[in-house]
Scaffold this motif. Structure first.
Motif, PDB file in Angstrom:
ATOM      1  N   VAL A 172      -7.394   7.866   4.059  1.00  0.00           N
ATOM      2  CA  VAL A 172      -7.291   6.891   5.152  1.00  0.00           C
ATOM      3  C   VAL A 172      -6.514   5.659   4.679  1.00  0.00           C
ATOM      4  O   VAL A 172      -5.617   5.166   5.377  1.00  0.00           O
ATOM      5  CB  VAL A 172      -8.689   6.479   5.651  1.00  0.00           C
ATOM      6  N   VAL A 173      -6.860   5.162   3.490  1.00  0.00           N
ATOM      7  CA  VAL A 173      -6.185   3.968   2.967  1.00  0.00           C
ATOM      8  C   VAL A 173      -4.706   4.241   2.729  1.00  0.00           C
ATOM      9  O   VAL A 173      -3.850   3.383   2.977  1.00  0.00           O
ATOM     10  CB  VAL A 173      -6.863   3.505   1.659  1.00  0.00           C
ATOM     11  N   ALA A 174      -4.375   5.440   2.267  1.00  0.00           N
ATOM     12  CA  ALA A 174      -2.978   5.782   2.000  1.00  0.00           C
ATOM     13  C   ALA A 174      -2.205   6.046   3.289  1.00  0.00           C
ATOM     14  O   ALA A 174      -1.009   5.718   3.389  1.00  0.00           O
ATOM     15  CB  ALA A 174      -2.905   7.009   1.089  1.00  0.00           C
ATOM     16  N   LEU A 180      -1.880  16.040   4.877  1.00  0.00           N
ATOM     17  CA  LEU A 180      -2.196  17.350   4.309  1.00  0.00           C
ATOM     18  C   LEU A 180      -1.660  17.451   2.883  1.00  0.00           C
ATOM     19  O   LEU A 180      -2.332  17.988   1.999  1.00  0.00           O
ATOM     20  CB  LEU A 180      -1.597  18.456   5.183  1.00  0.00           C
ATOM     21  N   GLY A 181      -0.452  16.935   2.665  1.00  0.00           N
ATOM     22  CA  GLY A 181       0.105  16.928   1.320  1.00  0.00           C
ATOM     23  C   GLY A 181      -0.703  16.058   0.380  1.00  0.00           C
ATOM     24  O   GLY A 181      -0.955  16.437  -0.773  1.00  0.00           O
ATOM     25  N   TYR A 182      -1.141  14.887   0.861  1.00  0.00           N
ATOM     26  CA  TYR A 182      -1.990  14.024   0.047  1.00  0.00           C
ATOM     27  C   TYR A 182      -3.300  14.727  -0.304  1.00  0.00           C
ATOM     28  O   TYR A 182      -3.804  14.623  -1.427  1.00  0.00           O
ATOM     29  CB  TYR A 182      -2.315  12.727   0.798  1.00  0.00           C
ATOM     30  N   SER A 183      -3.871  15.433   0.679  1.00  0.00           N
ATOM     31  CA  SER A 183      -5.158  16.106   0.445  1.00  0.00           C
ATOM     32  C   SER A 183      -5.030  17.176  -0.633  1.00  0.00           C
ATOM     33  O   SER A 183      -5.967  17.422  -1.385  1.00  0.00           O
ATOM     34  CB  SER A 183      -5.678  16.714   1.752  1.00  0.00           C
ATOM     35  N   ALA A 184      -3.870  17.834  -0.686  1.00  0.00           N
ATOM     36  CA  ALA A 184      -3.653  18.828  -1.738  1.00  0.00           C
ATOM     37  C   ALA A 184      -3.597  18.161  -3.103  1.00  0.00           C
ATOM     38  O   ALA A 184      -4.142  18.688  -4.091  1.00  0.00           O
ATOM     39  CB  ALA A 184      -2.358  19.597  -1.469  1.00  0.00           C
ATOM     40  N   MET A 185      -2.969  16.991  -3.181  1.00  0.00           N
ATOM     41  CA  MET A 185      -2.910  16.262  -4.454  1.00  0.00           C
ATOM     42  C   MET A 185      -4.290  15.773  -4.885  1.00  0.00           C
ATOM     43  O   MET A 185      -4.564  15.634  -6.076  1.00  0.00           O
ATOM     44  CB  MET A 185      -1.954  15.079  -4.341  1.00  0.00           C
ATOM     45  N   MET A 226      -5.844   6.592  -5.394  1.00  0.00           N
ATOM     46  CA  MET A 226      -7.133   7.278  -5.320  1.00  0.00           C
ATOM     47  C   MET A 226      -8.039   6.888  -6.488  1.00  0.00           C
ATOM     48  O   MET A 226      -9.236   6.641  -6.303  1.00  0.00           O
ATOM     49  CB  MET A 226      -6.912   8.793  -5.304  1.00  0.00           C
ATOM     50  N   VAL A 227      -7.466   6.807  -7.677  1.00  0.00           N
ATOM     51  CA  VAL A 227      -8.245   6.402  -8.861  1.00  0.00           C
ATOM     52  C   VAL A 227      -8.674   4.937  -8.729  1.00  0.00           C
ATOM     53  O   VAL A 227      -9.821   4.583  -9.045  1.00  0.00           O
ATOM     54  CB  VAL A 227      -7.425   6.619 -10.143  1.00  0.00           C
ATOM     55  N   LEU A 274       0.827  -1.210   0.000  1.00  0.00           N
ATOM     56  CA  LEU A 274       0.000   0.000   0.000  1.00  0.00           C
ATOM     57  C   LEU A 274       0.860   1.258   0.000  1.00  0.00           C
ATOM     58  O   LEU A 274       0.524   2.256  -0.650  1.00  0.00           O
ATOM     59  CB  LEU A 274      -0.920  -0.001   1.216  1.00  0.00           C
ATOM     60  N   ARG A 275       1.982   1.222   0.700  1.00  0.00           N
ATOM     61  CA  ARG A 275       2.860   2.395   0.753  1.00  0.00           C
ATOM     62  C   ARG A 275       3.560   2.646  -0.571  1.00  0.00           C
ATOM     63  O   ARG A 275       3.978   3.775  -0.847  1.00  0.00           O
ATOM     64  CB  ARG A 275       3.906   2.226   1.859  1.00  0.00           C
ATOM     65  N   SER A 276       3.723   1.598  -1.380  1.00  0.00           N
ATOM     66  CA  SER A 276       4.468   1.746  -2.624  1.00  0.00           C
ATOM     67  C   SER A 276       3.619   2.298  -3.770  1.00  0.00           C
ATOM     68  O   SER A 276       4.161   2.674  -4.807  1.00  0.00           O
ATOM     69  CB  SER A 276       5.057   0.396  -3.042  1.00  0.00           C
ATOM     70  N   ILE A 277       2.301   2.353  -3.571  1.00  0.00           N
ATOM     71  CA  ILE A 277       1.415   2.843  -4.632  1.00  0.00           C
ATOM     72  C   ILE A 277       1.320   4.366  -4.544  1.00  0.00           C
ATOM     73  O   ILE A 277       0.954   4.898  -3.501  1.00  0.00           O
ATOM     74  CB  ILE A 277       0.000   2.233  -4.502  1.00  0.00           C
ATOM     75  N   PRO A 278       1.643   5.086  -5.621  1.00  0.00           N
ATOM     76  CA  PRO A 278       1.492   6.554  -5.603  1.00  0.00           C
ATOM     77  C   PRO A 278       0.058   6.938  -5.259  1.00  0.00           C
ATOM     78  O   PRO A 278      -0.893   6.273  -5.684  1.00  0.00           O
ATOM     79  CB  PRO A 278       1.855   6.962  -7.037  1.00  0.00           C
ATOM     80  N   PHE A 279      -0.087   8.028  -4.502  1.00  0.00           N
ATOM     81  CA  PHE A 279      -1.402   8.371  -3.970  1.00  0.00           C
ATOM     82  C   PHE A 279      -2.446   8.600  -5.062  1.00  0.00           C
ATOM     83  O   PHE A 279      -3.584   8.150  -4.935  1.00  0.00           O
ATOM     84  CB  PHE A 279      -1.308   9.622  -3.090  1.00  0.00           C
TER      85      PHE A 279
END
Length: 215
Positions: free
Chosen positions: A93-95, A154-159, A68-69, A59-64
């Protein structure tokens, strides 16, 4: 534009806070299991540890954005929509949960083994050691890790704004990028930087206050 920015800020804070709480509800038990089931852990379970570690690493290796898609069908099932801050929160949450699990694992591994051995010598059970020894002793590291987790989320949420996730990221993309309004882009970046500094500062302050070595 002020109202739009305020709405975006609130959406980003909603996403960040809700995703952090839910990620920790998943990540703390997962991190504890990773520590307990390790070969040198209290309850060695190498196969379980390998399985959990593999899931976390995958899960950590998958780009956010890709994650998400990929989660869009699941997101629609959970919240009934694939756009908006509520939908983005599911992917956050999953990321974030695997990231939190590794942060918790690293913090717990820093606890002095002598303290754990003393608790075992006094007859403490596994849950007692976890709740009364591991987690309290690892509190400073957990708080610093919480600050790192919040800033990462927060960075993920911006993406997430790229695919209609809402929040400050969506404003930066829709107005700053697509409409070439550079000033709006810079304002969103500055707000995000300020939020990161606030969260990181609060986390470091809480960690210092909870660290017995600094009293």
């Amino acid at each position: 534009m002020f109202l739009l920015t305020l709405e975006g800020l609130l959406e980003s804070l909603y996403m960040c806070c809700i995703a952090t709480v839910l990620a920790y509800c998943i990540g703390i038990p997962l991190g504890v299991l990773l520590v307990l089931s390790a070969r040198e852990g209290i309850c060695p379970r190498p196969r379980l540890n390998l399985l959990l570690g593999g899931i976390v690493n995958c899960l950590r290796s998958i780009p956010f954005l890709i994650l998400m898609v990929a989660l869009l069908p699941f997101t629609r099932f959970v919240v009934g929509s694939s756009i908006g801050w509520q939908a983005a929160t599911v992917a956050l949450v999953v990321a974030a949960a695997p990231f939190v699990a590794r942060v918790v694992e690293a913090s717990l591994k820093e606890v002095d083994p002598g303290v754990i051995e003393a608790a075992q010598a006094m007859g403490a059970g596994t849950m007692q050691i976890v709740c009364k020894v591991l987690l309290p002793e690892a509190r400073p590291g957990l708080l610093v890790g919480a600050a790192l987790s919040v800033t990462a989320i927060l960075g993920y949420s911006a993406m997430a704004g790229i695919v209609g996730g809402g929040g400050l990221g969506a404003i930066a993309i829709n107005y700053g990028y697509y409409r070439s309004q550079t000033d709006i882009m810079l304002i969103m970046i500055l707000i995000l930087l300020l939020l990161v500094q606030i969260f990181q500062g609060l986390g470091n302050l809480a960690a210092r206050k909870s660290d017995k070595r600094m009293r």
